[in-house]
Design a protein around this motif. Structure first.
Motif, PDB file in Angstrom:
ATOM      1  N   ILE A 188       2.310  -4.316   3.561  1.00 39.49           N
ATOM      2  CA  ILE A 188       3.647  -3.751   3.373  1.00 39.49           C
ATOM      3  C   ILE A 188       3.479  -2.282   3.016  1.00 39.49           C
ATOM      4  CG2 ILE A 188       5.777  -3.830   2.022  1.00 39.49           C
ATOM      5  CD1 ILE A 188       5.278  -6.777   1.538  1.00 39.49           C
ATOM      6  N   ASP A 189       4.009  -1.413   3.838  1.00 32.23           N
ATOM      7  CA  ASP A 189       3.885   0.030   3.631  1.00 32.23           C
ATOM      8  C   ASP A 189       4.934   0.479   2.610  1.00 32.23           C
ATOM      9  OD1 ASP A 189       3.586   2.746   3.734  1.00 32.23           O
ATOM     10  OD2 ASP A 189       3.897   2.933   5.905  1.00 32.23           O
ATOM     11  N   ALA A 190       4.478   0.951   1.458  1.00 34.21           N
ATOM     12  CA  ALA A 190       5.388   1.383   0.401  1.00 34.21           C
ATOM     13  C   ALA A 190       5.333   2.891   0.186  1.00 34.21           C
ATOM     14  CB  ALA A 190       5.063   0.646  -0.901  1.00 34.21           C
ATOM     15  N   ARG A 191       4.897   3.629   1.190  1.00 32.94           N
ATOM     16  CA  ARG A 191       4.852   5.087   1.046  1.00 32.94           C
ATOM     17  C   ARG A 191       6.244   5.653   0.757  1.00 32.94           C
ATOM     18  NH1 ARG A 191       1.752   6.748   6.463  1.00 32.94           N
ATOM     19  NH2 ARG A 191       3.047   4.993   7.155  1.00 32.94           N
ATOM     20  N   GLY A 192       6.323   6.526  -0.232  1.00 34.52           N
ATOM     21  CA  GLY A 192       7.597   7.116  -0.627  1.00 34.52           C
ATOM     22  C   GLY A 192       8.430   6.219  -1.526  1.00 34.52           C
ATOM     23  N   LYS A 193       7.882   5.076  -1.908  1.00 34.05           N
ATOM     24  CA  LYS A 193       8.620   4.119  -2.729  1.00 34.05           C
ATOM     25  C   LYS A 193       7.879   3.861  -4.039  1.00 34.05           C
ATOM     26  CE  LYS A 193      10.426   2.081   1.504  1.00 34.05           C
ATOM     27  NZ  LYS A 193      10.543   0.871   2.364  1.00 34.05           N
ATOM     28  N   VAL A 194       8.505   3.100  -4.909  1.00 36.48           N
ATOM     29  CA  VAL A 194       7.924   2.775  -6.207  1.00 36.48           C
ATOM     30  C   VAL A 194       7.684   1.274  -6.271  1.00 36.48           C
ATOM     31  CG1 VAL A 194       8.269   2.768  -8.709  1.00 36.48           C
ATOM     32  CG2 VAL A 194       9.040   4.731  -7.347  1.00 36.48           C
ATOM     33  N   VAL A 195       6.489   0.899  -6.691  1.00 37.79           N
ATOM     34  CA  VAL A 195       6.119  -0.512  -6.850  1.00 37.79           C
ATOM     35  C   VAL A 195       6.004  -0.782  -8.347  1.00 37.79           C
ATOM     36  CG1 VAL A 195       4.449  -2.307  -6.278  1.00 37.79           C
ATOM     37  CG2 VAL A 195       4.848  -0.397  -4.685  1.00 37.79           C
ATOM     38  N   ALA A 196       6.728  -1.785  -8.820  1.00 35.25           N
ATOM     39  CA  ALA A 196       6.790  -2.042 -10.259  1.00 35.25           C
ATOM     40  C   ALA A 196       6.700  -3.537 -10.549  1.00 35.25           C
ATOM     41  CB  ALA A 196       8.095  -1.476 -10.839  1.00 35.25           C
ATOM     42  N   PRO A 197       6.353  -3.894 -11.787  1.00 34.21           N
ATOM     43  CA  PRO A 197       6.425  -5.306 -12.156  1.00 34.21           C
ATOM     44  C   PRO A 197       7.883  -5.762 -12.172  1.00 34.21           C
ATOM     45  CG  PRO A 197       5.286  -3.978 -13.834  1.00 34.21           C
ATOM     46  CD  PRO A 197       5.973  -3.037 -12.906  1.00 34.21           C
ATOM     47  N   GLY A 198       8.118  -7.039 -11.983  1.00 35.12           N
ATOM     48  CA  GLY A 198       9.457  -7.558 -12.181  1.00 35.12           C
ATOM     49  C   GLY A 198       9.872  -7.351 -13.626  1.00 35.12           C
ATOM     50  N   PHE A 199      11.142  -7.031 -13.844  1.00 39.00           N
ATOM     51  CA  PHE A 199      11.636  -6.793 -15.192  1.00 39.00           C
ATOM     52  C   PHE A 199      11.906  -8.123 -15.899  1.00 39.00           C
ATOM     53  CE2 PHE A 199      13.593  -2.735 -13.242  1.00 39.00           C
ATOM     54  CZ  PHE A 199      12.379  -2.091 -13.328  1.00 39.00           C
ATOM     55  N   VAL A 200      11.871  -8.071 -17.218  1.00 41.39           N
ATOM     56  CA  VAL A 200      12.067  -9.270 -18.037  1.00 41.39           C
ATOM     57  C   VAL A 200      13.332  -9.096 -18.864  1.00 41.39           C
ATOM     58  CG1 VAL A 200      11.058 -10.826 -19.742  1.00 41.39           C
ATOM     59  CG2 VAL A 200       9.562  -9.565 -18.157  1.00 41.39           C
ATOM     60  N   THR A 241       0.810  -1.214   0.000  1.00 41.60           N
ATOM     61  CA  THR A 241       0.000   0.000   0.000  1.00 41.60           C
ATOM     62  C   THR A 241       0.848   1.271   0.000  1.00 41.60           C
ATOM     63  OG1 THR A 241      -0.109   0.090   2.426  1.00 41.60           O
ATOM     64  CG2 THR A 241      -1.789  -1.213   1.311  1.00 41.60           C
ATOM     65  N   GLY A 242       0.255   2.338  -0.544  1.00 38.77           N
ATOM     66  CA  GLY A 242       0.808   3.679  -0.402  1.00 38.77           C
ATOM     67  C   GLY A 242       1.894   4.058  -1.372  1.00 38.77           C
ATOM     68  N   GLY A 243       2.332   3.140  -2.222  1.00 34.73           N
ATOM     69  CA  GLY A 243       3.432   3.441  -3.126  1.00 34.73           C
ATOM     70  C   GLY A 243       2.974   4.036  -4.449  1.00 34.73           C
ATOM     71  N   ARG A 244       3.958   4.501  -5.212  1.00 37.27           N
ATOM     72  CA  ARG A 244       3.699   4.931  -6.593  1.00 37.27           C
ATOM     73  C   ARG A 244       3.793   3.678  -7.462  1.00 37.27           C
ATOM     74  NH1 ARG A 244       6.372   7.627 -11.263  1.00 37.27           N
ATOM     75  NH2 ARG A 244       4.856   9.162 -12.014  1.00 37.27           N
ATOM     76  N   VAL A 276       8.150  -5.816  -7.460  1.00 44.28           N
ATOM     77  CA  VAL A 276       9.371  -5.306  -6.829  1.00 44.28           C
ATOM     78  C   VAL A 276       9.072  -3.940  -6.216  1.00 44.28           C
ATOM     79  CG1 VAL A 276      11.783  -4.671  -7.155  1.00 44.28           C
ATOM     80  CG2 VAL A 276      10.792  -6.537  -8.508  1.00 44.28           C
ATOM     81  N   ILE A 277       9.458  -3.783  -4.958  1.00 44.40           N
ATOM     82  CA  ILE A 277       9.329  -2.490  -4.286  1.00 44.40           C
ATOM     83  C   ILE A 277      10.699  -1.826  -4.297  1.00 44.40           C
ATOM     84  CG2 ILE A 277       8.696  -1.282  -2.165  1.00 44.40           C
ATOM     85  CD1 ILE A 277       6.989  -3.702  -1.424  1.00 44.40           C
ATOM     86  N   TRP A 278      10.775  -0.659  -4.930  1.00 43.61           N
ATOM     87  CA  TRP A 278      12.031   0.070  -5.087  1.00 43.61           C
ATOM     88  C   TRP A 278      12.103   1.238  -4.099  1.00 43.61           C
ATOM     89  CZ3 TRP A 278      15.795  -1.583  -8.420  1.00 43.61           C
ATOM     90  CH2 TRP A 278      15.417  -2.531  -9.380  1.00 43.61           C
TER      91      TRP A 278
END
Length: 459
Positions: free
Chosen positions: A72-84, A34-37, A409-411
């Motif tokens: 999982i608190d993802a505030r201030g972080k970036v949530v993205a698909p796994g890269f291929v 939650t909370g991520g970009r 992936v949470i960056w």
């Protein structure tokens, strides 16, 4: 579809067990990030929520976490698909110069097109956790061949071109068949199968490398290629006659003939490594004449003929930082290649700098492409949804959407920024240990902890 900002969007494995997946039971639990970009692969959701369960993505949106979910608190972080990773050697090559550890290269003249890399995959490869730390969760593993590819380990077969023992092509025009893998084997739980799908594409070098295989001239390879497909079609129509030795001699083994039938009938794509603009046009012509589906690989001079590639609706695998005229095939290589191809509608997938050991740099290359004109959203697509689309697996991975594999992936920040870290990695819904053999060895000897020195040295 381009990456658009949606403020309110709708909804390794190394030898040590710690490098594997979490336990299977944990992989089944309900988890909400939650909370991520959130970069879904095709859009952006600010303050988003990604819910995963049973290895799949349940929902992507802006609502609260479901009751009972691990949050999982993802505030201030970036949530993205796994890269291929595309054009990869992951799991197929440990050290390219050590023959016994390199299962990407094959030299048998009776097994060329039928060479299947999926049988040589190693889930314990030290390269897998290193790639995971770069956000890579899936890969297209490709046989190595003349001219590069398949782990980036080029070799030159031109001195051995011609008809080999038994009348078969030696070496063959085709390097073998690619496979799709995931990078999350569950070694502790006994799950060691990293294969997602075998035989997703055939591989062949063209241009200077292909000419060397065929005898020295580009025209010779094109003629041999057309004759090979003619033989495959002849065999496909006359298998009974072949079985009773009532068909003329053919230049390929039965295994290779069988493997090429899907290429000849257009159901299996052919990855063509080609660099020079003139060669690209000839390959497009060949594909049109023979009715084969192709994926262009390399394409350093692609920007010169971008309109023709787009008109042919052919996707491209490329390294956007390949910009030096290292030979006469890459005289016009430039850093704006990816941007130019994307601008006219070519579907591109961005590669790393090496098929096995530097795959983690895929995101760096995407960032470099952005700095040379590729839109940011297109760069994200080029390392997530586009590879899945190109290899016939759209919607199954490379995208945060309901029903897709939970590769998330949470960056710590922008994933295309080199200083950002992959803090939390899920593959198929199972959380991965954020470490590698290199990190374990560093910590072991830096801290002087248990096992740092053999017992004889501690007395």
């Amino acid at each position: 579809m381009r990456l658009k900002s949606l403020i309110l969007g709708a909804v390794c494995a190394a030898a040590l067990p710690v490098l594997g997946m979490a336990t299977p039971a944990f992989a089944q639990s309900l988890t909400a990030i939650t909370g991520g970009r959130v970069l879904t692969g095709t859009s952006v959701i600010e303050n988003g929520t990604v819910v995963i369960q049973n290895g799949r993505i349940v929902s992507v949106g802006t609502g609260p976490a479901p009751t009972g979910a691990r949050v999982i608190d993802a505030r201030g972080k970036v949530v993205a698909p796994g890269f291929v990773a595309v054009d990869s050697g992951l799991g197929g090559s440990e050290i390219s110069s050590v023959t016994g550890s390199n299962d990407l290269r094959n030299g048998a003249n009776t097994i060329s097109a039928s060479f299947d890399v999926s049988y040589g995959l190693d889930p314990w490869s030290f390269t897998l956790p290193v790639a995971r730390l770069g956000g890579i969760t899936r890969a297209i593993v490709v046989p190595s061949h003349a001219g590069g590819g398949g782990g980036g380990h080029a070799h030159d077969d031109s001195d051995f071109a011609g008809v080999g023992h038994g009348g078969f092509q030696s070496p063959g025009l085709f390097a073998g068949q690619a496979a799709v893998i995931h990078l999350g084997p569950n070694l502790e739980g006994g799950g060691t199968d990293i294969l997602v799908r075998p035989r997703v594409a055939m591989v062949a070098p063209f241009g200077e490398a292909g000419a060397g295989i065929a005898g020295g001239a580009r025209g010779a390879q094109f003629t041999q290629f057309k004759e090979t497909l003619a033989e495959v079609r002849l065999y496909a129509r006359n298998k009974a006659a072949y079985d009773r030795a009532a068909l003329r001699d053919l230049s390929l083994s039965r295994a290779d003939l069988e493997a090429l039938i899907p290429v000849a009938n257009g159901t299996m794509p052919l990855i063509v490594t080609v660099r020079r603009a003139a060669d690209i046009l000839q390959v497009l012509r060949l594909a049109r004449e023979e009715g084969v589906r192709i994926i262009l690989d390399g394409v350093e001079e692609g920007w010169l003929v971008a309109d023709q590639i787009a008109a042919a609706n052919v996707p491209v695998l490329l390294n956007p930082i390949s910009n030096l005229p290292g030979n006469l095939e890459t005289r016009a290589a430039r850093m704006q290649n990816a941007a130019a191809l994307d601008a006219v509608g070519v579907v591109i997938a961005i590669k790393g700098n090496d098929g096995a050991h530097r795959v983690r740099e895929t995101r760096y290359n995407a960032g470099n492409a952005v700095s040379h004109g590729l839109p940011y959203d297109a760069a994200i697509e080029a390392i997530t949804v586009n590879p899945a689309r190109i290899f016939g697996m759209a919607g199954q991975f490379g995208e945060l959407r309901a029903g897709a594999a939970a590769d998330v992936v949470i960056w710590s920040g922008d994933p295309l920024e080199p200083l950002s870290d992959a803090e939390t990695i899920f593959i198929g819904g199972a959380e991965q240990a954020p470490t590698s053999r290199q990190f374990l060895l560093r910590d072991r000897y830096a801290s002087g902890g248990e096992g740092a020195m053999p017992p004889a040295y501690t007395r």
